[in-house]
Design a protein around this motif. Structure first.
Motif, PDB file in Angstrom:
ATOM      1  N   SER A  70       0.836  -1.208   0.000  1.00  0.00           N
ATOM      2  CA  SER A  70       0.000   0.000   0.000  1.00  0.00           C
ATOM      3  C   SER A  70       0.867   1.252   0.000  1.00  0.00           C
ATOM      4  O   SER A  70       0.546   2.250  -0.653  1.00  0.00           O
ATOM      5  N   SER A  71       1.980   1.187   0.730  1.00  0.00           N
ATOM      6  CA  SER A  71       2.892   2.330   0.797  1.00  0.00           C
ATOM      7  C   SER A  71       3.568   2.566  -0.545  1.00  0.00           C
ATOM      8  O   SER A  71       3.851   3.709  -0.912  1.00  0.00           O
ATOM      9  N   VAL A  72       3.830   1.496  -1.267  1.00  0.00           N
ATOM     10  CA  VAL A  72       4.377   1.619  -2.626  1.00  0.00           C
ATOM     11  C   VAL A  72       3.334   2.245  -3.549  1.00  0.00           C
ATOM     12  O   VAL A  72       3.613   3.214  -4.273  1.00  0.00           O
ATOM     13  N   ALA A  73       2.128   1.702  -3.522  1.00  0.00           N
ATOM     14  CA  ALA A  73       1.053   2.181  -4.395  1.00  0.00           C
ATOM     15  C   ALA A  73       0.721   3.648  -4.140  1.00  0.00           C
ATOM     16  O   ALA A  73       0.365   4.388  -5.064  1.00  0.00           O
ATOM     17  N   ALA A  74       0.861   4.084  -2.893  1.00  0.00           N
ATOM     18  CA  ALA A  74       0.516   5.458  -2.526  1.00  0.00           C
ATOM     19  C   ALA A  74       1.429   6.489  -3.191  1.00  0.00           C
ATOM     20  O   ALA A  74       1.071   7.672  -3.279  1.00  0.00           O
ATOM     21  N   LEU A  75       2.596   6.074  -3.668  1.00  0.00           N
ATOM     22  CA  LEU A  75       3.537   6.991  -4.300  1.00  0.00           C
ATOM     23  C   LEU A  75       3.313   7.128  -5.804  1.00  0.00           C
ATOM     24  O   LEU A  75       3.966   7.946  -6.459  1.00  0.00           O
ATOM     25  N   VAL A  76       2.402   6.341  -6.358  1.00  0.00           N
ATOM     26  CA  VAL A  76       2.111   6.402  -7.791  1.00  0.00           C
ATOM     27  C   VAL A  76       1.241   7.616  -8.089  1.00  0.00           C
ATOM     28  O   VAL A  76       0.228   7.847  -7.428  1.00  0.00           O
TER      29      VAL A  76
END
Length: 210
Positions: A9-15
């Motif tokens: 989720s933390s990765v996806a939040a940076l997209v």
């Protein structure tokens, strides 16, 4: 709807909204499927070096009727991808040294938004970024279950400044509230120091934030 772990989720939040992503080492394809289902991306290339995980990704993409948004590709890192298909590169769940190696093989990564989540050796990722003119925008520590993960993103600026070993291990972290992670890191370097190598610089920097 696809659910993600706190790490992913933390990765996806940076997209960024309406990005075109390449998810390298996509495994089951959870990140691109999540981003497509939530209308965050306009397209995705989901790649993996192994056919097994890639087939799992294909099945999930088909099940969610996202074939028109997500393309799956067998590839060793970025080697088999067309750079014109994406503006954002996601590499999550690999060792930091491997992530740095994958990025080092293609100069066009300087044109892309990089979102990286090393499972080990985040210092190797930061060193590559600093040494090659990238600026780290977000550098966060994510607790997920019994583990803590580094998640960061970067853009190429061309500006290379002198960095020391502390920079590679501490990076651009601004939130030091996760004391458990930093205490663990501090103890790691104190134990390493017993073998004779001097880690006073890193230990001192960590102690300032604990």
């Amino acid at each position: 709807m696809q659910k993600l772990s706190l790490r992913l989720s933390s990765v996806a939040a940076l997209v960024k909204q309406d990005a075109a992503i390449a998810d390298i080492g996509t495994d089951h394809g959870y990140i691109p499927v999540y981003l497509a289902e939530n209308n965050i991306i306009k397209s995705a290339v989901a790649s993996d070096i192994n056919e097994g995980p890639l087939n799992s990704c294909k099945k999930l993409v088909e099940k969610c009727s996202l074939d028109n948004v997500i393309k799956t590709t067998l590839s060793n890192g970025l080697d088999s991808l067309d750079e014109n298909d994406f503006d954002t590169i996601i590499i999550a769940g690999m060792g930091g040294e491997l992530i740095a190696d994958i990025l080092s093989r293609h100069s066009y990564v300087k044109k892309k938004h990089l979102i990286l989540q090393p499972m080990t050796h985040p210092e190797s990722v930061r060193k590559f970024l600093f040494d090659n003119g990238f600026e780290i925008q977000n550098d966060i520590v994510v607790p997920d279950g019994r583990h803590h993960y580094n998640v960061l993103d970067a853009y190429y600026t061309g500006k290379i400044t002198d960095k020391c070993r502390v920079d590679y291990f501490m990076g651009s972290i601004k939130d030091f509230s996760d004391k458990e992670y930093f205490i663990h890191l501090l103890n790691y370097f104190k134990n390493k120091s017993k073998s004779g190598e001097d880690y006073t610089d890193i230990i001192t920097a960590l102690e300032k934030h604990i």
